[in-house]
Design a protein around this motif. Structure first.
Motif, mmCIF file in Angstrom:
data_model
loop_
_atom_site.group_PDB
_atom_site.id
_atom_site.type_symbol
_atom_site.label_atom_id
_atom_site.label_comp_id
_atom_site.label_asym_id
_atom_site.label_seq_id
_atom_site.Cartn_x
_atom_site.Cartn_y
_atom_site.Cartn_z
ATOM 1 N N GLY A 1 0.811 -1.217 0.000
ATOM 2 C CA GLY A 1 0.000 0.000 0.000
ATOM 3 C C GLY A 1 0.840 1.261 0.000
ATOM 4 O O GLY A 1 0.494 2.260 -0.628
ATOM 5 N N ASP B 1 -2.175 3.645 -1.164
ATOM 6 C CA ASP B 1 -3.502 3.171 -1.528
ATOM 7 C C ASP B 1 -4.257 2.820 -0.247
ATOM 8 O O ASP B 1 -3.843 1.947 0.509
ATOM 9 C CB ASP B 1 -3.397 1.946 -2.437
ATOM 10 C CG ASP B 1 -4.737 1.429 -2.854
ATOM 11 O OD1 ASP B 1 -5.541 2.239 -3.370
ATOM 12 O OD2 ASP B 1 -4.992 0.222 -2.661
ATOM 13 N N LYS B 2 -5.365 3.526 0.012
ATOM 14 C CA LYS B 2 -6.039 3.365 1.298
ATOM 15 C C LYS B 2 -6.693 2.001 1.455
ATOM 16 O O LYS B 2 -6.803 1.504 2.568
ATOM 17 C CB LYS B 2 -7.038 4.487 1.541
ATOM 18 C CG LYS B 2 -8.245 4.502 0.666
ATOM 19 C CD LYS B 2 -9.156 5.659 1.056
ATOM 20 C CE LYS B 2 -10.390 5.658 0.176
ATOM 21 N NZ LYS B 2 -11.299 6.702 0.559
ATOM 22 N N GLY B 3 -7.081 1.364 0.372
ATOM 23 C CA GLY B 3 -7.662 0.033 0.468
ATOM 24 C C GLY B 3 -6.652 -1.003 0.938
ATOM 25 O O GLY B 3 -6.932 -1.808 1.830
ATOM 26 N N LEU B 4 -5.467 -0.985 0.338
ATOM 27 C CA LEU B 4 -4.421 -1.918 0.743
ATOM 28 C C LEU B 4 -3.941 -1.648 2.171
ATOM 29 O O LEU B 4 -3.669 -2.579 2.933
ATOM 30 C CB LEU B 4 -3.241 -1.851 -0.228
ATOM 31 C CG LEU B 4 -3.480 -2.417 -1.624
ATOM 32 C CD1 LEU B 4 -2.290 -2.125 -2.516
ATOM 33 C CD2 LEU B 4 -3.747 -3.893 -1.555
ATOM 34 N N ALA C 1 -5.748 -0.338 4.598
ATOM 35 C CA ALA C 1 -6.796 -0.779 5.519
ATOM 36 C C ALA C 1 -6.775 -2.293 5.683
ATOM 37 O O ALA C 1 -6.871 -2.816 6.801
ATOM 38 C CB ALA C 1 -8.157 -0.315 5.011
ATOM 39 N N ILE C 2 -6.631 -3.024 4.580
ATOM 40 C CA ILE C 2 -6.552 -4.484 4.654
ATOM 41 C C ILE C 2 -5.323 -4.907 5.448
ATOM 42 O O ILE C 2 -5.381 -5.822 6.278
ATOM 43 C CB ILE C 2 -6.542 -5.098 3.238
ATOM 44 C CG1 ILE C 2 -7.900 -4.902 2.569
ATOM 45 C CG2 ILE C 2 -6.198 -6.590 3.286
ATOM 46 C CD1 ILE C 2 -7.913 -5.255 1.102
ATOM 47 N N LEU D 1 -8.726 5.156 6.962
ATOM 48 C CA LEU D 1 -10.045 4.761 6.468
ATOM 49 C C LEU D 1 -10.890 5.955 6.034
ATOM 50 O O LEU D 1 -11.751 5.820 5.168
ATOM 51 C CB LEU D 1 -10.795 3.965 7.533
ATOM 52 C CG LEU D 1 -10.230 2.572 7.822
ATOM 53 C CD1 LEU D 1 -10.956 1.945 8.998
ATOM 54 C CD2 LEU D 1 -10.335 1.694 6.598
ATOM 55 N N GLY E 1 -9.750 8.477 4.446
ATOM 56 C CA GLY E 1 -9.285 8.970 3.162
ATOM 57 C C GLY E 1 -8.049 9.839 3.187
ATOM 58 O O GLY E 1 -7.718 10.462 2.186
ATOM 59 N N PRO F 1 -4.574 8.871 3.704
ATOM 60 C CA PRO F 1 -3.639 7.776 3.986
ATOM 61 C C PRO F 1 -2.238 8.216 4.420
ATOM 62 O O PRO F 1 -1.643 7.566 5.278
ATOM 63 C CB PRO F 1 -3.582 6.992 2.679
ATOM 64 C CG PRO F 1 -4.096 7.903 1.641
ATOM 65 C CD PRO F 1 -5.010 8.869 2.311
#
Length: 140
Positions: free
Chosen positions: A25, A31-34, A36-37, A79, A81, A83
C-alpha cells in the motif's frame, strides 16, 4: 521447547500478510484500500498469535493508552481517506507501542549470519547500540 499451536501459525501468516499489504500500500502511493486491509490483517494476526485477552491487555495498559490512541487513530484516518497523514500517525503509535521490543529484535538480528555482519559495521553499530540503550533505560 515451546509448542506452537495451529492458531499461532495462522496468526503469523495473517500478520505477515498484513505487513506485506501495508508495504504494498505504501509502494503504490498510499492506496487506502491496501493499507486498511494490511491494518486489519496485522491486528488479527497479533490476536491469533498471543490471544484475544493478551492482545486487549497489551493495547489497553494504562501507560500505553496514548500509543494505542495514535495507532488506532491513524487507522481511522487512513479509512477516512487521508492515507499519508494516517500512516504517519499510525507509525508514531506503532513505535510507541513496540519500542520495548526493539532491543530484543536488534540482538536477535545480530545473531543472523548476513544481517549480523551488516549490523556490526561501524556507522550502523552505533545506531543499533543506541536503540538498545534508550529502550533499556525506559524499562528501568
Amino acid at each position: 521447547m515451546m509448542q506452537v499451536t495451529d492458531f499461532q501459525k495462522i496468526g503469523v501468516g495473517l500478520a505477515g500478510f498484513g505487513i506485506a499489504f501495508l508495504f504494498l500500500g505504501m509502494l503504490l502511493l498510499f492506496d487506502k484500500g491496501l493499507l486498511a486491509i494490511g491494518n486489519i490483517l496485522f491486528i488479527s494476526g497479533l490476536a491469533f498469535v498471543i490471544g484475544l485477552e493478551r492482545t486487549f491487555r497489551f493495547f489497553f495498559q494504562k501507560h500505553k493508552l496514548k500509543a494505542t490512541g495514535f495507532f488506532v487513530g491513524g487507522m481511522l484516518i487512513v479509512l477516512l481517506g487521508w492515507p499519508i497523514v494516517g500512516m504517519c500517525v499510525e507509525l508514531y503509535g506503532f513505535f510507541l507501542l513496540f519500542s520495548g521490543f526493539f532491543p530484543v529484535a536488534v540482538n536477535f538480528l545480530r545473531r543472523v549470519p548476513v544481517v549480523g555482519s551488516i549490523l556490526n559495521l561501524p556507522g550502523i553499530r552505533s545506531i543499533a547500540d543506541r536503540i538498545g540503550e534508550s529502550s533499556a533505560m525506559d524499562s528501568v
